[in-house]
Design a protein around this motif. Structure first.
Motif, PDB file in Angstrom:
ATOM      1  N   LEU A  16       0.865  -1.172   0.000  1.00 52.73           N
ATOM      2  CA  LEU A  16       0.000   0.000   0.000  1.00 52.73           C
ATOM      3  C   LEU A  16       0.904   1.225   0.000  1.00 52.73           C
ATOM      4  CD1 LEU A  16      -2.619  -0.976   2.741  1.00 52.73           C
ATOM      5  CD2 LEU A  16      -2.688  -1.431   0.292  1.00 52.73           C
ATOM      6  N   LEU A  17       0.599   2.176  -0.879  1.00 55.13           N
ATOM      7  CA  LEU A  17       1.404   3.383  -0.965  1.00 55.13           C
ATOM      8  C   LEU A  17       0.556   4.598  -0.639  1.00 55.13           C
ATOM      9  CD1 LEU A  17       2.609   1.232  -3.094  1.00 55.13           C
ATOM     10  CD2 LEU A  17       4.025   3.141  -3.747  1.00 55.13           C
ATOM     11  N   GLY A  18       1.077   5.426   0.258  1.00 58.26           N
ATOM     12  CA  GLY A  18       0.430   6.685   0.610  1.00 58.26           C
ATOM     13  C   GLY A  18       1.167   7.817  -0.068  1.00 58.26           C
ATOM     14  N   MET A  19       0.919   9.029   0.390  1.00 57.18           N
ATOM     15  CA  MET A  19       1.596  10.182  -0.209  1.00 57.18           C
ATOM     16  C   MET A  19       3.093  10.155   0.104  1.00 57.18           C
ATOM     17  SD  MET A  19      -1.178  13.221   0.159  1.00 57.18           S
ATOM     18  CE  MET A  19      -0.272  14.284  -0.943  1.00 57.18           C
ATOM     19  N   GLN A  20       3.458   9.729   1.322  1.00 57.68           N
ATOM     20  CA  GLN A  20       4.866   9.721   1.699  1.00 57.68           C
ATOM     21  C   GLN A  20       5.340   8.372   2.216  1.00 57.68           C
ATOM     22  OE1 GLN A  20       5.738  12.932   4.371  1.00 57.68           O
ATOM     23  NE2 GLN A  20       4.702  14.434   3.088  1.00 57.68           N
TER      24      GLN A  20
END
Length: 111
Positions: free
Chosen positions: A55-59
């Motif tokens: 899972l990738l978020g903004m940072q």
């Protein structure tokens, strides 16, 4: 009561270019609990392996779990996950994409 449901398609990429659709991701949030279903189809019939779901978020990024592919198909279901912490540092509000690496220059991506 908060409710949100999203269905997004997984794209099969080779060298960063979309080759075809390869399944879907369904995310459902009820109040502060999240259910995630990932279904992959359309990979090569000889594709049999286990890979991590990122899972990738903004940072930040984290691992949701692992998905096993048999004969080019696989699925992963995660139920009753706290919406504010889907994995290490990513909550539902921060989630931007889901990635599953299949090997050199091959991946599944859902944005």
């Amino acid at each position: 009561m908060f409710y949100d449901k999203q269905i997004r398609y997984l794209e099969y990429l080779e060298n960063g270019e979309k080759i075809r659709s390869a399944g879907f991701v369904k995310i459902e949030v009820i109040d502060k609990v999240c259910n995630i279903q990932i279904s992959v189809t359309g990979l090569h019939p000889s594709e049999s392996c286990t890979r991590e779901v990122h899972l990738l978020g903004m940072q930040d990024q984290g691992v949701l779990g692992s998905i096993t592919f048999l004969s080019g198909k696989g699925s992963l279901g995660c139920r009753h996950i706290p919406a504010d912490k889907l994995c290490e540092k990513i909550g539902y509000e921060e989630l931007r994409s889901i990635r599953i690496s299949l090997g050199k220059n091959r991946e599944l991506v859902c944005r």
